[in-house]
Design a protein around this motif. Structure first.
Motif, PDB file in Angstrom:
ATOM      1  N   THR A 191      12.755  -8.538   6.306  1.00 49.13           N
ATOM      2  CA  THR A 191      11.574  -8.868   7.077  1.00 49.13           C
ATOM      3  C   THR A 191      10.611  -7.686   7.058  1.00 49.13           C
ATOM      4  O   THR A 191      10.405  -7.014   8.062  1.00 49.13           O
ATOM      5  N   PRO A 192      10.058  -7.432   5.885  1.00 41.95           N
ATOM      6  CA  PRO A 192       9.195  -6.267   5.737  1.00 41.95           C
ATOM      7  C   PRO A 192       7.942  -6.387   6.587  1.00 41.95           C
ATOM      8  O   PRO A 192       7.541  -7.470   6.969  1.00 41.95           O
ATOM      9  N   SER A 193       7.350  -5.257   6.852  1.00 39.37           N
ATOM     10  CA  SER A 193       6.137  -5.252   7.642  1.00 39.37           C
ATOM     11  C   SER A 193       5.181  -4.216   7.098  1.00 39.37           C
ATOM     12  O   SER A 193       5.586  -3.221   6.493  1.00 39.37           O
ATOM     13  N   ALA A 194       3.931  -4.441   7.319  1.00 40.75           N
ATOM     14  CA  ALA A 194       2.892  -3.522   6.868  1.00 40.75           C
ATOM     15  C   ALA A 194       3.040  -2.157   7.522  1.00 40.75           C
ATOM     16  O   ALA A 194       2.553  -1.166   7.000  1.00 40.75           O
ATOM     17  N   GLU A 195       3.720  -2.092   8.638  1.00 42.14           N
ATOM     18  CA  GLU A 195       3.918  -0.832   9.339  1.00 42.14           C
ATOM     19  C   GLU A 195       4.735   0.155   8.516  1.00 42.14           C
ATOM     20  O   GLU A 195       4.674   1.356   8.757  1.00 42.14           O
ATOM     21  N   ASN A 196       5.491  -0.343   7.540  1.00 37.51           N
ATOM     22  CA  ASN A 196       6.337   0.512   6.714  1.00 37.51           C
ATOM     23  C   ASN A 196       5.555   1.209   5.603  1.00 37.51           C
ATOM     24  O   ASN A 196       6.125   2.014   4.882  1.00 37.51           O
ATOM     25  N   VAL A 197       4.285   0.887   5.458  1.00 34.91           N
ATOM     26  CA  VAL A 197       3.483   1.427   4.366  1.00 34.91           C
ATOM     27  C   VAL A 197       2.305   2.203   4.958  1.00 34.91           C
ATOM     28  O   VAL A 197       1.523   1.655   5.724  1.00 34.91           O
ATOM     29  N   THR A 198       2.196   3.471   4.576  1.00 33.01           N
ATOM     30  CA  THR A 198       1.121   4.313   5.108  1.00 33.01           C
ATOM     31  C   THR A 198      -0.188   4.066   4.362  1.00 33.01           C
ATOM     32  O   THR A 198      -0.199   3.516   3.259  1.00 33.01           O
ATOM     33  N   GLY A 199      -1.265   4.509   4.940  1.00 32.33           N
ATOM     34  CA  GLY A 199      -2.573   4.410   4.303  1.00 32.33           C
ATOM     35  C   GLY A 199      -2.622   5.175   2.986  1.00 32.33           C
ATOM     36  O   GLY A 199      -3.221   4.721   2.008  1.00 32.33           O
ATOM     37  N   ASP A 200      -1.982   6.347   2.948  1.00 34.60           N
ATOM     38  CA  ASP A 200      -1.936   7.118   1.707  1.00 34.60           C
ATOM     39  C   ASP A 200      -1.168   6.371   0.623  1.00 34.60           C
ATOM     40  O   ASP A 200      -1.537   6.411  -0.550  1.00 34.60           O
TER      41      ASP A 200
ATOM     42  N   LEU B 155       4.664  -3.841  -3.551  1.00 37.37           N
ATOM     43  CA  LEU B 155       4.264  -5.140  -4.096  1.00 37.37           C
ATOM     44  C   LEU B 155       5.096  -6.265  -3.481  1.00 37.37           C
ATOM     45  O   LEU B 155       4.552  -7.291  -3.067  1.00 37.37           O
ATOM     46  N   ALA B 156       6.397  -6.048  -3.391  1.00 38.12           N
ATOM     47  CA  ALA B 156       7.280  -7.069  -2.806  1.00 38.12           C
ATOM     48  C   ALA B 156       6.925  -7.327  -1.345  1.00 38.12           C
ATOM     49  O   ALA B 156       6.869  -8.474  -0.903  1.00 38.12           O
ATOM     50  N   ILE B 157       6.666  -6.273  -0.602  1.00 38.93           N
ATOM     51  CA  ILE B 157       6.301  -6.434   0.811  1.00 38.93           C
ATOM     52  C   ILE B 157       4.971  -7.172   0.925  1.00 38.93           C
ATOM     53  O   ILE B 157       4.820  -8.085   1.743  1.00 38.93           O
ATOM     54  N   ALA B 158       4.002  -6.797   0.084  1.00 39.94           N
ATOM     55  CA  ALA B 158       2.677  -7.424   0.143  1.00 39.94           C
ATOM     56  C   ALA B 158       2.744  -8.907  -0.176  1.00 39.94           C
ATOM     57  O   ALA B 158       1.923  -9.688   0.317  1.00 39.94           O
ATOM     58  N   GLN B 159       3.716  -9.320  -0.969  1.00 45.96           N
ATOM     59  CA  GLN B 159       3.844 -10.730  -1.306  1.00 45.96           C
ATOM     60  C   GLN B 159       4.377 -11.568  -0.154  1.00 45.96           C
ATOM     61  O   GLN B 159       4.208 -12.780  -0.155  1.00 45.96           O
ATOM     62  N   VAL B 160       4.977 -10.916   0.840  1.00 47.48           N
ATOM     63  CA  VAL B 160       5.505 -11.664   1.987  1.00 47.48           C
ATOM     64  C   VAL B 160       4.858 -11.255   3.306  1.00 47.48           C
ATOM     65  O   VAL B 160       5.138 -11.845   4.335  1.00 47.48           O
ATOM     66  N   ASP B 161       4.008 -10.236   3.272  1.00 45.91           N
ATOM     67  CA  ASP B 161       3.369  -9.741   4.489  1.00 45.91           C
ATOM     68  C   ASP B 161       1.853  -9.846   4.333  1.00 45.91           C
ATOM     69  O   ASP B 161       1.228  -9.053   3.628  1.00 45.91           O
TER      70      ASP B 161
END
Length: 122
Positions: A32-41, A103-109
């Protein structure tokens, strides 16, 4: 602008620039990935790498469209894959594993996908 956003989102959702194993997608979905796991950088680095991958896809896509020789086509596909991998690895702040993970997270988030599309449109 809405059309560009839709096209960019579609391009992101269907990116096949760096082969993403089915297991990576399944793992991302299970976690259950979330955008919170990916920083702006990381998004900035991902977008830079993504744009490089798209340019390589365009370059090799044109060449692949012109060949009917199966062996030549496979050679072009392999060369493109190597160049895309090198392009991602050459991008500061990201490596292939993290690129594939984002990429995988972006496909589900949808939130992360929207953040990436926003950066692509700048």
């Amino acid at each position: 602008m809405k059309l560009a956003r839709t096209v960019s989102a579609l391009a992101l959702a269907t990116l096949t620039g760096i082969a993403m194993p089915v297991a990576a997608v399944a793992q991302a979905q299970q976690a259950t990935p979330s955008a919170e796991n990916v920083t702006g950088d990381e998004i900035d680095a991902f977008v830079t790498a993504y744009e490089s991958v798209l340019a390589i896809d365009a370059e090799y896509g044109a060449q692949m469209a012109q060949t009917t020789n199966e062996a030549e086509l496979e050679g072009l596909q392999e060369a493109a894959q190597v160049r895309k991998t090198e392009a991602v690895e050459a991008t500061p702040g990201i490596d292939v594993d993290r690129y594939v993970e984002i990429l995988a997270i972006a496909q589900v988030d949808a939130e992360l996908s929207a953040r990436i599309v926003d950066r692509l449109e700048r």
